[in-house]
Design an enzyme around this catalytic site. Structure first.
Site, PDB file in Angstrom:
ATOM      1  N   SER A 122       0.842  -1.199   0.000  1.00 27.31           N
ATOM      2  CA  SER A 122       0.000   0.000   0.000  1.00 27.31           C
ATOM      3  C   SER A 122       0.879   1.251   0.000  1.00 27.31           C
ATOM      4  O   SER A 122       1.932   1.285   0.639  1.00 27.31           O
ATOM      5  CB  SER A 122      -0.891  -0.001   1.243  1.00 27.31           C
ATOM      6  OG  SER A 122      -1.465   1.277   1.437  1.00 27.31           O
ATOM      7  N   GLN A 144       0.429  -0.574  -4.805  1.00 30.60           N
ATOM      8  CA  GLN A 144      -0.925   0.009  -4.886  1.00 30.60           C
ATOM      9  C   GLN A 144      -0.900   1.472  -4.500  1.00 30.60           C
ATOM     10  O   GLN A 144      -0.366   1.830  -3.454  1.00 30.60           O
ATOM     11  CB  GLN A 144      -1.875  -0.760  -3.960  1.00 30.60           C
ATOM     12  CG  GLN A 144      -3.261  -0.133  -3.817  1.00 30.60           C
ATOM     13  CD  GLN A 144      -3.379   0.797  -2.613  1.00 30.60           C
ATOM     14  OE1 GLN A 144      -2.806   0.532  -1.567  1.00 30.60           O
ATOM     15  NE2 GLN A 144      -4.117   1.894  -2.767  1.00 30.60           N
ATOM     16  N   TYR A 146      -3.043   5.145  -3.809  1.00 32.14           N
ATOM     17  CA  TYR A 146      -4.165   6.071  -3.699  1.00 32.14           C
ATOM     18  C   TYR A 146      -3.713   7.355  -4.365  1.00 32.14           C
ATOM     19  O   TYR A 146      -2.627   7.867  -4.041  1.00 32.14           O
ATOM     20  CB  TYR A 146      -4.481   6.372  -2.231  1.00 32.14           C
ATOM     21  CG  TYR A 146      -5.152   5.262  -1.477  1.00 32.14           C
ATOM     22  CD1 TYR A 146      -6.383   4.762  -1.891  1.00 32.14           C
ATOM     23  CD2 TYR A 146      -4.580   4.731  -0.325  1.00 32.14           C
ATOM     24  CE1 TYR A 146      -7.024   3.756  -1.169  1.00 32.14           C
ATOM     25  CE2 TYR A 146      -5.207   3.734   0.391  1.00 32.14           C
ATOM     26  CZ  TYR A 146      -6.434   3.247  -0.027  1.00 32.14           C
ATOM     27  OH  TYR A 146      -7.050   2.265   0.678  1.00 32.14           O
ATOM     28  N   THR A 172      -6.256   1.758  -6.517  1.00 39.31           N
ATOM     29  CA  THR A 172      -7.478   1.410  -5.801  1.00 39.31           C
ATOM     30  C   THR A 172      -8.540   2.414  -6.195  1.00 39.31           C
ATOM     31  O   THR A 172      -8.369   3.619  -6.008  1.00 39.31           O
ATOM     32  CB  THR A 172      -7.235   1.397  -4.282  1.00 39.31           C
ATOM     33  OG1 THR A 172      -6.369   0.294  -3.997  1.00 39.31           O
ATOM     34  CG2 THR A 172      -8.530   1.209  -3.510  1.00 39.31           C
ATOM     35  N   ARG A 181     -15.964   5.565   9.271  1.00 42.09           N
ATOM     36  CA  ARG A 181     -15.681   4.383  10.090  1.00 42.09           C
ATOM     37  C   ARG A 181     -16.154   4.682  11.503  1.00 42.09           C
ATOM     38  O   ARG A 181     -15.479   5.397  12.267  1.00 42.09           O
ATOM     39  CB  ARG A 181     -14.178   4.084  10.080  1.00 42.09           C
ATOM     40  CG  ARG A 181     -13.536   4.080   8.682  1.00 42.09           C
ATOM     41  CD  ARG A 181     -13.502   2.724   8.051  1.00 42.09           C
ATOM     42  NE  ARG A 181     -13.083   2.804   6.660  1.00 42.09           N
ATOM     43  CZ  ARG A 181     -11.842   2.590   6.212  1.00 42.09           C
ATOM     44  NH1 ARG A 181     -10.884   2.269   7.059  1.00 42.09           N
ATOM     45  NH2 ARG A 181     -11.566   2.672   4.927  1.00 42.09           N
ATOM     46  N   LYS A 225      -8.055  -2.140  -8.608  1.00 41.44           N
ATOM     47  CA  LYS A 225      -8.555  -2.805  -7.393  1.00 41.44           C
ATOM     48  C   LYS A 225      -9.785  -2.056  -6.879  1.00 41.44           C
ATOM     49  O   LYS A 225      -9.696  -0.852  -6.597  1.00 41.44           O
ATOM     50  CB  LYS A 225      -7.464  -2.815  -6.317  1.00 41.44           C
ATOM     51  CG  LYS A 225      -7.926  -3.397  -4.996  1.00 41.44           C
ATOM     52  CD  LYS A 225      -6.770  -3.506  -4.003  1.00 41.44           C
ATOM     53  CE  LYS A 225      -7.220  -4.112  -2.689  1.00 41.44           C
ATOM     54  NZ  LYS A 225      -7.991  -3.190  -1.856  1.00 41.44           N
ATOM     55  N   HIS A 249     -13.148  -3.464  -0.714  1.00 34.28           N
ATOM     56  CA  HIS A 249     -12.242  -2.934   0.300  1.00 34.28           C
ATOM     57  C   HIS A 249     -12.498  -3.602   1.657  1.00 34.28           C
ATOM     58  O   HIS A 249     -12.349  -2.994   2.713  1.00 34.28           O
ATOM     59  CB  HIS A 249     -12.453  -1.412   0.419  1.00 34.28           C
ATOM     60  CG  HIS A 249     -11.201  -0.623   0.626  1.00 34.28           C
ATOM     61  ND1 HIS A 249     -10.645   0.169  -0.331  1.00 34.28           N
ATOM     62  CD2 HIS A 249     -10.400  -0.478   1.709  1.00 34.28           C
ATOM     63  CE1 HIS A 249      -9.571   0.775   0.135  1.00 34.28           C
ATOM     64  NE2 HIS A 249      -9.392   0.384   1.383  1.00 34.28           N
TER      65      HIS A 249
HETATM   66  C1  FNR Z   1      -7.270  -2.351   3.925  1.00 31.87           C
HETATM   67  N1  FNR Z   1      -7.476  -2.283   2.547  1.00 31.87           N
HETATM   68  C2  FNR Z   1      -6.716  -1.419   1.784  1.00 31.87           C
HETATM   69  N2  FNR Z   1      -6.853  -1.426   0.423  1.00 31.87           N
HETATM   70  C3  FNR Z   1      -6.079  -0.634  -0.356  1.00 31.87           C
HETATM   71  O1  FNR Z   1      -6.215  -0.681  -1.575  1.00 31.87           O
HETATM   72  N3  FNR Z   1      -5.130   0.175   0.225  1.00 31.87           N
HETATM   73  C4  FNR Z   1      -4.948   0.248   1.569  1.00 31.87           C
HETATM   74  O2  FNR Z   1      -4.083   0.990   2.039  1.00 31.87           O
HETATM   75  C5  FNR Z   1      -5.787  -0.550   2.396  1.00 31.87           C
HETATM   76  N4  FNR Z   1      -5.678  -0.513   3.760  1.00 31.87           N
HETATM   77  C6  FNR Z   1      -6.368  -1.434   4.540  1.00 31.87           C
HETATM   78  C7  FNR Z   1      -6.141  -1.491   5.914  1.00 31.87           C
HETATM   79  C8  FNR Z   1      -6.762  -2.485   6.672  1.00 31.87           C
HETATM   80  C9  FNR Z   1      -6.487  -2.574   8.153  1.00 31.87           C
HETATM   81  C10 FNR Z   1      -7.622  -3.416   6.067  1.00 31.87           C
HETATM   82  C11 FNR Z   1      -8.269  -4.544   6.848  1.00 31.87           C
HETATM   83  C12 FNR Z   1      -7.877  -3.333   4.704  1.00 31.87           C
HETATM   84  C13 FNR Z   1      -8.370  -3.254   1.882  1.00 31.87           C
HETATM   85  C14 FNR Z   1      -7.609  -4.538   1.578  1.00 31.87           C
HETATM   86  O3  FNR Z   1      -6.617  -4.342   0.604  1.00 31.87           O
HETATM   87  C15 FNR Z   1      -8.551  -5.640   1.076  1.00 31.87           C
HETATM   88  O4  FNR Z   1      -9.275  -5.168  -0.032  1.00 31.87           O
HETATM   89  C16 FNR Z   1      -9.528  -6.114   2.133  1.00 31.87           C
HETATM   90  O5  FNR Z   1      -8.924  -6.136   3.402  1.00 31.87           O
HETATM   91  C17 FNR Z   1     -10.025  -7.499   1.789  1.00 31.87           C
HETATM   92  O6  FNR Z   1     -10.950  -7.960   2.720  1.00 31.87           O
HETATM   93  P1  FNR Z   1     -10.553  -8.913   3.969  1.00 31.87           P
HETATM   94  O7  FNR Z   1      -9.624  -9.967   3.458  1.00 31.87           O
HETATM   95  O8  FNR Z   1      -9.899  -8.028   4.967  1.00 31.87           O
HETATM   96  O9  FNR Z   1     -11.876  -9.404   4.432  1.00 31.87           O
END
Ligand code: FNR
Length: 374
Positions: A122, A144, A146, A172, A181, A225, A249
């Protein structure tokens, strides 16, 4: 039996001695983390309906097993990004990994390399692209972003990531704005995601023309993504995108979305073999991974599972999560009569009623973490 390939027990890493099941790793992570860090992992947006739908979508699929096929040489490996992967999974990008481990993304990238799967870094975690590239040069690294800069700024980042040897670049696209949140808001806890406001308009104005520009300028494989519909999957393919990454996400952006696994079939149909497909959202067990593969995904992303492993045992904790998932995948394949991933088919799946109330941790019925709230 002496043939190594018939062994379904995972080889033990350091943490292997301590953890025999995935739920033990989750419990250990909870023990090691503050309430704020824990809420950051398990939380979603607003009512957290999308989080629960991710699990519900997976739970509403049952297996149709085939028998009397020779599965003694079961092989769950796959080939992607020009490399052999030990499992069809990738470590999804996670921001602020420093909340779970002092070395943040470094042990995660090393675990991916040690185990033999890709790590998607990330752009909003420590210690950044260069430090991770230096610390885990042999890992199959994806990056990845942002979008928080103008077009020139984005291009500079893409060019630099290519220079540092990444295998693919991901945007993303489900985060035009940071979500509400409520676990954080209710505690007045300000995460770095909430703190960040500068540059948000760049992400909000990023559009298909930006993808067209980047695709024209850079030869690197491109991943989008956060695709959640067949319509956008089709547009992605039309824009020459190499990987369509189905994701909501982890239920952390749009609330009241569809479970990722419910979206996968329409995306597979829309893509029609013209791009690779990754999916994430709620994947916690080997059976979950096998369901996605049978439904047509090429790779499954692990978000929270990676966080639990990291918080429970650093690099070895993440490796142990992967070892246990590998064991579950191998056993599932064998009992489905599939000796390799390509032997999986849609006919291995059928709709079914879910038996557990869905939740972020409902894949672990033996998990007990009182007195904490989750
Ligand atoms: C994320 N996710 C996420 N996605 C992304 O594109 N950039 C990011 O910086 C983050 N940061 C992030 C932090 C935390 C604590 C979580 C749990 C998730 C989303 C992540 O890449 C992914 O899409 C999801 O976590 C998938 O779902 P599960 O496996 O957590 O259920």
């Amino acid at each position: 039996m002496t043939d190594k390939k018939t062994t379904v027990y995972p080889s033990s890493s350091f943490a292997g001695a301590a953890f025999e099941t995935l739920h033990e790793i989750v419990a250990k992570a909870r023990q090691n983390l503050s309430q704020n860090a824990w809420d950051y992992i398990v939380g979603g947006t607003e009512t957290e309906t999308t989080v629960r739908r991710n699990r519900l979508a997976l739970d509403q699929i049952a297996f149709r097993p085939r028998v009397l096929r020779d599965v003694s040489g079961v092989d769950p490996t796959t080939s992607q990004f020009g490399r052999t992967l030990r499992l069809p999974v990738l470590l999804a990008p996670i921001g602020s990994l420093e909340a779970f481990h002092e070395e943040a993304a470094v042990p995660v990238a090393r675990a991916a390399g040690a185990f033999g799967i890709p790590h998607m870094l990330s752009s909003v975690t420590q210690p950044g692209l260069d430090a991770v590239a230096d610390a885990a040069p042999d890992t199959l690294r994806l990056y990845q972003l942002y979008v928080r800069e103008d077009a020139d700024g984005v291009d500079r980042i893409v060019a630099h990531a290519i220079e540092r040897g990444i295998a693919a670049f991901a945007f993303t696209v489900d985060s035009a704005i940071y979500s509400r949140r409520e676990r954080d808001l209710a505690k007045r806890h300000v995460t770095s995601g909430r703190r960040y406001v500068g540059g948000q308009s760049f992400q909000a104005s990023f559009d298909w023309r930006s993808i067209e520009r980047i695709k024209k300028k850079f030869a690197i494989p491109l991943i989008l993504k956060g695709i959640g519909t067949a319509e956008d999957a089709k547009l992605a393919v039309e824009h020459g995108v190499d990987w369509v990454y189905v994701s909501n996400h982890g239920g952390r952006q749009l609330d009241h979305g569809t479970g990722a696994m419910d979206v996968l079939p329409e995306v597979v149909a829309a893509v029609a073999g013209r791009a690779k497909i990754a999916v994430d959202g709620g994947f916690c067990r080997g059976t979950d991974i096998v369901k996605a593969l049978a439904a047509g995904a090429d790779l499954v992303g692990l978000g929270r599972m990676q966080c639990y492993g990291l918080a429970a045992g650093g690099e070895a904790g993440v490796v142990r999560v992967l070892e246990l998932l590998e064991d579950e995948v191998r056993r599932c394949l064998m009992m489905l009569g599939a000796d390799r991933l390509a032997a999986l088919e849609r006919a291995n799946l059928q709709p079914a009623a879910a038996v557990n109330p869905p939740g972020v941790l409902s894949a672990f019925p033996l998990l007990e973490i009182p007195p904490y709230r989750y």
